[in-house]
Design a protein around this motif. Structure first.
Motif, PDB file in Angstrom:
ATOM      1  N   LEU A  19       5.829 -79.625   5.492  1.00 40.05           N
ATOM      2  CA  LEU A  19       6.409 -78.485   6.193  1.00 40.05           C
ATOM      3  C   LEU A  19       6.121 -77.192   5.438  1.00 40.05           C
ATOM      4  O   LEU A  19       5.813 -76.161   6.050  1.00 40.05           O
ATOM      5  N   ASP A  20       6.214 -77.238   4.113  1.00 37.67           N
ATOM      6  CA  ASP A  20       5.873 -76.067   3.303  1.00 37.67           C
ATOM      7  C   ASP A  20       4.381 -75.764   3.404  1.00 37.67           C
ATOM      8  O   ASP A  20       3.972 -74.609   3.601  1.00 37.67           O
ATOM      9  N   GLU A  21       3.564 -76.809   3.263  1.00 39.80           N
ATOM     10  CA  GLU A  21       2.114 -76.619   3.298  1.00 39.80           C
ATOM     11  C   GLU A  21       1.641 -76.083   4.639  1.00 39.80           C
ATOM     12  O   GLU A  21       0.697 -75.291   4.703  1.00 39.80           O
ATOM     13  N   TRP A  22       2.299 -76.495   5.696  1.00 33.77           N
ATOM     14  CA  TRP A  22       1.895 -76.074   7.038  1.00 33.77           C
ATOM     15  C   TRP A  22       2.405 -74.677   7.396  1.00 33.77           C
ATOM     16  O   TRP A  22       2.074 -74.153   8.458  1.00 33.77           O
ATOM     17  N   GLY A  23       3.239 -74.097   6.538  1.00 35.24           N
ATOM     18  CA  GLY A  23       3.730 -72.745   6.792  1.00 35.24           C
ATOM     19  C   GLY A  23       4.922 -72.670   7.716  1.00 35.24           C
ATOM     20  O   GLY A  23       5.182 -71.613   8.313  1.00 35.24           O
ATOM     21  N   VAL A  24       5.688 -73.741   7.846  1.00 39.51           N
ATOM     22  CA  VAL A  24       6.851 -73.729   8.728  1.00 39.51           C
ATOM     23  C   VAL A  24       7.926 -72.827   8.122  1.00 39.51           C
ATOM     24  O   VAL A  24       8.319 -73.020   6.965  1.00 39.51           O
ATOM     25  N   PRO A  25       8.420 -71.838   8.860  1.00 37.46           N
ATOM     26  CA  PRO A  25       9.430 -70.925   8.317  1.00 37.46           C
ATOM     27  C   PRO A  25      10.742 -71.651   8.014  1.00 37.46           C
ATOM     28  O   PRO A  25      11.002 -72.747   8.511  1.00 37.46           O
ATOM     29  N   GLU A  26      11.580 -70.998   7.217  1.00 33.72           N
ATOM     30  CA  GLU A  26      12.818 -71.626   6.759  1.00 33.72           C
ATOM     31  C   GLU A  26      13.739 -72.009   7.914  1.00 33.72           C
ATOM     32  O   GLU A  26      14.376 -73.065   7.882  1.00 33.72           O
ATOM     33  N   GLY A  27      13.852 -71.144   8.935  1.00 31.95           N
ATOM     34  CA  GLY A  27      14.752 -71.444  10.051  1.00 31.95           C
ATOM     35  C   GLY A  27      14.390 -72.728  10.784  1.00 31.95           C
ATOM     36  O   GLY A  27      15.204 -73.661  10.865  1.00 31.95           O
ATOM     37  N   PRO A  28      13.181 -72.811  11.324  1.00 41.05           N
ATOM     38  CA  PRO A  28      12.771 -74.058  11.987  1.00 41.05           C
ATOM     39  C   PRO A  28      12.770 -75.260  11.048  1.00 41.05           C
ATOM     40  O   PRO A  28      13.110 -76.366  11.452  1.00 41.05           O
ATOM     41  N   LYS A  29      12.394 -75.031   9.765  1.00 42.46           N
ATOM     42  CA  LYS A  29      12.375 -76.140   8.814  1.00 42.46           C
ATOM     43  C   LYS A  29      13.788 -76.714   8.645  1.00 42.46           C
ATOM     44  O   LYS A  29      13.977 -77.935   8.672  1.00 42.46           O
ATOM     45  N   ALA A  78      -5.532 -68.938   9.817  1.00 47.77           N
ATOM     46  CA  ALA A  78      -4.146 -69.258  10.157  1.00 47.77           C
ATOM     47  C   ALA A  78      -3.750 -70.590   9.535  1.00 47.77           C
ATOM     48  O   ALA A  78      -4.589 -71.455   9.283  1.00 47.77           O
ATOM     49  N   ASP A  79      -2.449 -70.732   9.298  1.00 45.06           N
ATOM     50  CA  ASP A  79      -1.919 -72.013   8.846  1.00 45.06           C
ATOM     51  C   ASP A  79      -1.567 -72.867  10.069  1.00 45.06           C
ATOM     52  O   ASP A  79      -1.580 -72.377  11.210  1.00 45.06           O
ATOM     53  N   PRO A  80      -1.268 -74.144   9.885  1.00 46.52           N
ATOM     54  CA  PRO A  80      -0.981 -75.016  11.030  1.00 46.52           C
ATOM     55  C   PRO A  80       0.200 -74.557  11.880  1.00 46.52           C
ATOM     56  O   PRO A  80       0.185 -74.738  13.100  1.00 46.52           O
ATOM     57  N   TRP A  81       1.232 -73.978  11.263  1.00 46.07           N
ATOM     58  CA  TRP A  81       2.362 -73.505  12.059  1.00 46.07           C
ATOM     59  C   TRP A  81       1.935 -72.395  13.011  1.00 46.07           C
ATOM     60  O   TRP A  81       2.344 -72.372  14.184  1.00 46.07           O
ATOM     61  N   THR A  82       1.112 -71.483  12.541  1.00 50.40           N
ATOM     62  CA  THR A  82       0.646 -70.392  13.391  1.00 50.40           C
ATOM     63  C   THR A  82      -0.249 -70.927  14.504  1.00 50.40           C
ATOM     64  O   THR A  82      -0.126 -70.513  15.668  1.00 50.40           O
ATOM     65  N   ILE A  98       9.393 -79.736  16.020  1.00 52.41           N
ATOM     66  CA  ILE A  98       9.116 -78.795  14.934  1.00 52.41           C
ATOM     67  C   ILE A  98       8.167 -79.409  13.917  1.00 52.41           C
ATOM     68  O   ILE A  98       7.418 -78.689  13.244  1.00 52.41           O
ATOM     69  N   VAL A  99       8.163 -80.729  13.788  1.00 52.71           N
ATOM     70  CA  VAL A  99       7.168 -81.384  12.934  1.00 52.71           C
ATOM     71  C   VAL A  99       5.973 -81.876  13.745  1.00 52.71           C
ATOM     72  O   VAL A  99       4.845 -81.889  13.260  1.00 52.71           O
ATOM     73  N   HIS A 100       6.196 -82.258  15.008  1.00 55.20           N
ATOM     74  CA  HIS A 100       5.095 -82.759  15.817  1.00 55.20           C
ATOM     75  C   HIS A 100       4.066 -81.670  16.120  1.00 55.20           C
ATOM     76  O   HIS A 100       2.854 -81.930  16.099  1.00 55.20           O
ATOM     77  N   GLY A 101       4.529 -80.452  16.401  1.00 49.78           N
ATOM     78  CA  GLY A 101       3.594 -79.381  16.766  1.00 49.78           C
ATOM     79  C   GLY A 101       2.642 -79.009  15.639  1.00 49.78           C
ATOM     80  O   GLY A 101       1.417 -79.123  15.785  1.00 49.78           O
ATOM     81  N   PRO A 102       3.148 -78.560  14.491  1.00 50.46           N
ATOM     82  CA  PRO A 102       2.233 -78.221  13.397  1.00 50.46           C
ATOM     83  C   PRO A 102       1.513 -79.446  12.859  1.00 50.46           C
ATOM     84  O   PRO A 102       0.394 -79.329  12.337  1.00 50.46           O
ATOM     85  N   ASP A 121      -5.976 -71.006   0.406  1.00 47.28           N
ATOM     86  CA  ASP A 121      -4.605 -70.556   0.195  1.00 47.28           C
ATOM     87  C   ASP A 121      -3.714 -70.865   1.407  1.00 47.28           C
ATOM     88  O   ASP A 121      -2.952 -70.013   1.870  1.00 47.28           O
ATOM     89  N   GLY A 122      -3.834 -72.078   1.913  1.00 45.17           N
ATOM     90  CA  GLY A 122      -2.973 -72.531   2.995  1.00 45.17           C
ATOM     91  C   GLY A 122      -3.437 -72.164   4.385  1.00 45.17           C
ATOM     92  O   GLY A 122      -2.825 -72.602   5.377  1.00 45.17           O
ATOM     93  N   GLU A 123      -4.497 -71.368   4.496  1.00 48.19           N
ATOM     94  CA  GLU A 123      -4.990 -70.950   5.809  1.00 48.19           C
ATOM     95  C   GLU A 123      -6.384 -71.524   6.065  1.00 48.19           C
ATOM     96  O   GLU A 123      -7.199 -71.648   5.148  1.00 48.19           O
ATOM     97  N   TYR A 124      -6.619 -71.850   7.319  1.00 48.55           N
ATOM     98  CA  TYR A 124      -7.919 -72.383   7.736  1.00 48.55           C
ATOM     99  C   TYR A 124      -8.712 -71.271   8.405  1.00 48.55           C
ATOM    100  O   TYR A 124      -8.175 -70.494   9.201  1.00 48.55           O
ATOM    101  N   ARG A 125      -9.992 -71.199   8.069  1.00 50.09           N
ATOM    102  CA  ARG A 125     -10.852 -70.181   8.663  1.00 50.09           C
ATOM    103  C   ARG A 125     -12.164 -70.828   9.073  1.00 50.09           C
ATOM    104  O   ARG A 125     -12.612 -71.818   8.473  1.00 50.09           O
ATOM    105  N   LEU A 126     -12.773 -70.268  10.096  1.00 49.85           N
ATOM    106  CA  LEU A 126     -14.074 -70.754  10.545  1.00 49.85           C
ATOM    107  C   LEU A 126     -15.122 -70.499   9.464  1.00 49.85           C
ATOM    108  O   LEU A 126     -15.104 -69.454   8.815  1.00 49.85           O
ATOM    109  N   THR A 127     -16.044 -71.434   9.321  1.00 50.80           N
ATOM    110  CA  THR A 127     -17.110 -71.241   8.345  1.00 50.80           C
ATOM    111  C   THR A 127     -18.215 -70.349   8.894  1.00 50.80           C
ATOM    112  O   THR A 127     -19.039 -69.852   8.145  1.00 50.80           O
ATOM    113  N   ALA A 128     -18.231 -70.149  10.225  1.00 51.50           N
ATOM    114  CA  ALA A 128     -19.195 -69.238  10.853  1.00 51.50           C
ATOM    115  C   ALA A 128     -18.518 -68.613  12.059  1.00 51.50           C
ATOM    116  O   ALA A 128     -17.662 -69.224  12.697  1.00 51.50           O
ATOM    117  N   ASP A 129     -18.907 -67.373  12.384  1.00 50.06           N
ATOM    118  CA  ASP A 129     -18.231 -66.663  13.469  1.00 50.06           C
ATOM    119  C   ASP A 129     -18.454 -67.319  14.822  1.00 50.06           C
ATOM    120  O   ASP A 129     -17.535 -67.466  15.612  1.00 50.06           O
TER     121      ASP A 129
END
Length: 334
Positions: free
Chosen positions: A113-123, A270-274, A288-292, A312-320
């Motif tokens: 949940l931390d790694e996926w970027g889930v905010p404190e409220g939903p967590k 973006a991280d998985p939560w986003t 809340i865990v199934h989605g991310p 740093d916790g975010e995934y980015r495309l390797t090419a545009d």
């Protein structure tokens, strides 16, 4: 197939408990038992009573996996009459409610949940839901572990265990080798490996699974290759074209992969939560865990394929504007 339909407002909808009765009346077995709530307990008890049985008459229980909506009442039924409970070795410690294994699962979920970027409220909401759901686990089970390829004789049937991970680490299908169900059909119990309405969650449903999407796609290929005439799922009605349904779910994951890539292309790293928020919107309860988790399963798969990178916790495309062969990236025989 003789099945008892069990109520379930918590997860995927009505569960099935399948009743296997020796033609000579010498042995009674169940495949899955439902969740440990009063209403479902009554459903199972009444379903058995309609067939002239009670909990104490059950000789064997076969669990497709550890999730409480499939295994919750197994301990209580076992306590009533000493039934042997078969479950894959990966899930056996959880249905036995081993404190160390249970604590490790909860800790792993919190870490994700931390790694996926889930905010404190939903967590906090999710963890409260999980804590409240612990009552659904029922009594601990004395499990008999099995593994892929094991053959067991229960309820006058011979079942072969077919390991089918993805949704859960120890999920198994059980292929029937004999019995009235096999007179005209090649068939199997498939638990949540294949569902007639929903697509089983991967990534969040069991955070112990490494490379969850890859494992689930392989499971779908296994089911398709076995070319069953029909299968008996853990929820809702039988599936009369299992290979076709497996292919449909592969197509669903190919489309979801495209959607994940679109999110990164349109909104940047973006991280998985986003990513989950763009795919599924607001979430509550177990979602809340199934989605991310689902977003993570796809991002993780793309990461291993070299299509996205993790920084740093975010995934980015390797090419545009990468030209992607998704038939290769999301293929059931990866």
């Amino acid at each position: 197939m003789d099945r008892i339909s069990l109520g379930n407002d918590e997860f995927e909808g009505h569960n099935n408990s399948y009743v296997l009765e020796d033609p000579d009346g010498d042995e009674l077995a169940l495949v899955d038992t439902g969740v440990a709530t009063p209403d479902v307990r009554d459903d199972l008890r009444e379903g058995l009573a309609d067939r002239g049985y009670e909990f104490a008459d059950v000789d064997a229980i076969v669990l497709t996996h550890f999730h409480v909506d499939h295994a919750g009442l197994a301990g209580e039924v076992q306590d009533a009459g000493g039934a042997t409970v078969y479950v894959h070795e990966a899930d056996a410690p959880l249905v036995e409610q081993d404190p160390e294994e249970t604590a490790a699962l909860h800790e792993r979920r919190r870490a994700y949940l931390d790694e996926w970027g889930v905010p404190e409220g939903p967590k906090s909401e999710l963890l409260e839901f999980v804590d409240a759901s612990s009552r659904l686990e029922g009594e601990p089970v004395d499990a008999t572990p099995i593994e892929d390829g094991d053959v067991i004789d229960v309820g006058g049937r011979t079942l072969e265990a077919v390991h089918a991970p993805g949704h859960a680490a120890g999920l198994c299908c059980f292929e029937l080798a004999n019995g009235p169900e096999t007179a005209d059909d090649d068939t199997a119990f498939v638990g949540d490996a294949l569902l007639p309405v929903y697509t089983p969650n991967v990534g969040g449903a069991d955070v112990r699974v490494e490379r969850p999407l890859e494992k689930y796609l392989t499971t779908l290929r296994t089911i398709a290759d076995r070319d069953y005439d029909r299968v008996w799922p853990g929820h809702r009605d039988p599936i009369t074209d299992p290979s076709g349904r497996a292919t449909t779910i592969v197509d669903h994951h190919r489309e979801r992969t495209e959607n994940v890539l679109d999110v990164l292309a349109d909104h940047g790293p973006a991280d998985p939560w986003t990513v989950s928020a763009h795919l599924f919107g607001d979430l509550d309860g177990i979602h809340i865990v199934h989605g991310p988790g689902e977003a993570y399963a796809h991002l993780d798969h793309l990461h291993h394929e070299g299509i996205v990178e993790l920084d740093d916790g975010e995934y980015r495309l390797t090419a545009d504007d990468a030209e992607l062969d998704l038939d290769h990236v999301v293929a059931a025989d990866d």
